[in-house]
Design a protein around this motif. Structure first.
Motif, PDB file in Angstrom:
ATOM      1  N   GLY A  44       0.812  -1.212   0.000  1.00 34.04           N
ATOM      2  CA  GLY A  44       0.000   0.000   0.000  1.00 34.04           C
ATOM      3  C   GLY A  44       0.847   1.263   0.000  1.00 34.04           C
ATOM      4  O   GLY A  44       1.967   1.292  -0.519  1.00 34.04           O
ATOM      5  N   LYS A  45       0.316   2.299   0.610  1.00 33.29           N
ATOM      6  CA  LYS A  45       0.960   3.613   0.591  1.00 33.29           C
ATOM      7  C   LYS A  45       1.875   3.750   1.805  1.00 33.29           C
ATOM      8  O   LYS A  45       1.437   4.109   2.893  1.00 33.29           O
ATOM      9  CB  LYS A  45      -0.102   4.716   0.591  1.00 33.29           C
ATOM     10  N   PRO A  49       4.087   7.375  -3.324  1.00 35.69           N
ATOM     11  CA  PRO A  49       4.430   6.881  -4.667  1.00 35.69           C
ATOM     12  C   PRO A  49       4.759   8.019  -5.626  1.00 35.69           C
ATOM     13  O   PRO A  49       4.388   9.171  -5.407  1.00 35.69           O
ATOM     14  CB  PRO A  49       3.149   6.141  -5.095  1.00 35.69           C
ATOM     15  N   ASP A  57       8.995   3.180  -4.981  1.00 34.84           N
ATOM     16  CA  ASP A  57       8.832   3.112  -3.528  1.00 34.84           C
ATOM     17  C   ASP A  57      10.158   2.751  -2.860  1.00 34.84           C
ATOM     18  O   ASP A  57      10.210   2.059  -1.852  1.00 34.84           O
ATOM     19  CB  ASP A  57       7.750   2.104  -3.128  1.00 34.84           C
ATOM     20  N   THR A  67       7.424  -3.590  -4.255  1.00 35.92           N
ATOM     21  CA  THR A  67       6.329  -3.157  -3.396  1.00 35.92           C
ATOM     22  C   THR A  67       4.984  -3.527  -4.022  1.00 35.92           C
ATOM     23  O   THR A  67       4.850  -3.652  -5.240  1.00 35.92           O
ATOM     24  CB  THR A  67       6.392  -1.645  -3.167  1.00 35.92           C
ATOM     25  N   HIS A  69       1.109  -2.509  -4.658  1.00 38.99           N
ATOM     26  CA  HIS A  69       0.073  -1.481  -4.704  1.00 38.99           C
ATOM     27  C   HIS A  69      -1.212  -2.117  -5.211  1.00 38.99           C
ATOM     28  O   HIS A  69      -1.197  -2.841  -6.212  1.00 38.99           O
ATOM     29  CB  HIS A  69       0.488  -0.325  -5.614  1.00 38.99           C
ATOM     30  N   ASP A  73      -6.204   0.921  -6.824  1.00 41.69           N
ATOM     31  CA  ASP A  73      -5.736   2.276  -6.518  1.00 41.69           C
ATOM     32  C   ASP A  73      -6.082   3.264  -7.627  1.00 41.69           C
ATOM     33  O   ASP A  73      -6.391   4.432  -7.364  1.00 41.69           O
ATOM     34  CB  ASP A  73      -4.217   2.284  -6.314  1.00 41.69           C
ATOM     35  N   SER A 112      -4.954  -4.573   0.172  1.00 40.35           N
ATOM     36  CA  SER A 112      -3.714  -4.480   0.950  1.00 40.35           C
ATOM     37  C   SER A 112      -3.726  -5.463   2.113  1.00 40.35           C
ATOM     38  O   SER A 112      -2.700  -6.079   2.434  1.00 40.35           O
ATOM     39  CB  SER A 112      -3.523  -3.048   1.468  1.00 40.35           C
ATOM     40  N   ARG A 135      -5.050   3.470   3.189  1.00 40.72           N
ATOM     41  CA  ARG A 135      -5.435   4.784   2.666  1.00 40.72           C
ATOM     42  C   ARG A 135      -6.503   5.467   3.517  1.00 40.72           C
ATOM     43  O   ARG A 135      -6.469   6.676   3.693  1.00 40.72           O
ATOM     44  CB  ARG A 135      -5.944   4.661   1.228  1.00 40.72           C
TER      45      ARG A 135
END
Length: 404
Positions: A44-45, A49, A57, A67, A69, A73, A112, A135
């Protein structure tokens, strides 16, 4: 939080530069664990990004594997919200949904959670560092509609101080442009920059925010069921607060306490406290997390950065380890001065659309707001800022500091 250094050390105040190229090849928090034999994974974040993390990342320096994501998204800011007024799909701030109506029939934070659970099932007894960046409750409030029922709008009420304070310096005002940019908010015709949000919509924003928090709380609980807490350190932390009408402001773009105070919960097998829970009253910072996690894991301590030249060393931190507080019988450490700092940039003294006064690019920043917080007091100063000062290179900055 991830470099252990302050904004004025890293010299990044927007999302358009990679710190390893513009500031220094710093050892990050996950990188330090990776260097000491840990398998590191980002979900995830975590790093922001894009250009600010080299579009990778920071892989492979910080992470052992690419990573993750969520595939959904890309729809986070798309018109996927069914508008209650006309039934059309819009980019709304308030966006309760049925999963079966959404692209790929899921949401980013759900994806995630599943990826993090998959990773945990593969590590066995090897040491690992897993970072999961949820998020929500970031806007838009695109969440399963069932969570609204847990927070009926009737339980919320307008605030006594939901208007700009008398004498407020205009430079301190957040005009919450990201909220204003949403379709449902634009229909309210709230004047820029100080117009008041209608009371009914205020209550619905608060309802959706709390519902978003409950949604992510459930996902965190689902993830922790997969964690062996007897041998795992867990840090639950947010990266910023969010105003819900206090002082008439919304979102996060200010130095107010409501925008910079965050949750910070630590759990570790090595912690011995008198009860299952211990509340620490001291003011601490996200900067402190780096050295604290290193100490809890029993890794070689990270040295403190040189006060005069914090950008020189590859591996150091400007934070303090929280171990003295975690191990103390009292939650207050009398031998250490605990102060928290925050910064926020502005392009000028009055809110503007262009340049964006909430998220100015480095070249537009003319004023920097510095806040200092102790357990009793808070002080904020807005100071002239020259973006060229940080473009002259490290040597020029060092000479000027010495001269002053």
């Amino acid at each position: 939080m991830l470099t252990g250094r302050r904004p004025d050390t890293v010299r990044l105040y927007d999302f358009y530069s990679y710190w390893r190229q513009t500031s220094g090849n710093y050892t990050t928090l996950p990188q330090y664990f990776k260097q000491h034999g840990y398998r590191t994974h980002s979900v995830g974040k975590v790093f922001h990004p894009g250009a600010s993390s080299n579009f990778t990342d920071d892989y492979p320096l910080s992470w052992s594997e690419p990573t993750f994501h969520p595939s959904t998204d890309e729809y986070s800011n798309s018109p996927v919200c069914i508008d209650p007024e006309d039934g059309e799909l819009k980019r709304n701030l308030l966006c309760p949904v049925l999963l079966e109506t959404q692209p790929l029939h899921t949401l980013p934070d759900i994806e995630s959670t599943e990826e993090a659970k998959r990773f945990l099932q593969t590590v066995g007894h090897d040491p690992y560092f897993l970072a999961v960046g949820y998020r929500k409750p970031h806007i838009p409030f695109r969440i399963p509609i069932k969570y609204l029922a847990q927070h009926p709008v009737e339980k919320f009420q307008t605030l006594d101080l939901d208007y700009p304070p008398y004498g407020l310096p205009t430079v301190a005002w957040s005009s919450f442009l990201d909220v204003r940019n949403r379709d449902d908010f634009q229909q309210l015709n709230v004047s820029f920059p100080f117009g008041r949000v209608p009371d009914e919509f205020k209550l619905r924003i608060r309802q959706h925010y709390y519902a978003a928090v409950t949604f992510v709380d459930d996902l965190i609980g689902e993830l922790l069921k997969e964690v062996d807490l007897s041998r795992t350190i867990v840090a639950l932390v947010g990266d910023h607060g969010w105003a819900l009408g206090e002082h008439g402001e919304w979102a996060k773009y200010s130095n107010y306490d409501v925008a910079v105070r965050i949750p910070l919960v630590l759990s570790a097998p090595t912690l011995q406290v008198k009860s299952d829970r211990q509340k620490i009253e001291n003011v601490v910072e996200l900067l402190d997390l780096y050295s604290t996690l290193v100490d809890l894991a029993g890794l070689p301590p990270v040295p403190g950065c040189n006060v005069q030249q914090p950008h020189k060393a590859t591996t150091c931190t400007e934070g303090k380890s929280l171990m003295p507080l975690l191990q103390a019988n009292s939650s207050r450490d009398a031998d250490t001065e605990w102060i928290a700092y925050s910064q926020y940039p502005r392009p000028g003294t009055y809110p503007t659309l262009f340049p964006n006064s909430d998220e100015p690019k480095l070249k537009h920043i003319k004023i920097m707001g510095y806040s200092m917080r102790t357990d009793r007091f808070r002080y904020t100063a807005w100071i002239k800022f020259d973006p060229a000062y940080f473009k002259r290179g490290k040597e020029t900055v060092d000479r000027r500091r010495t001269k002053e």
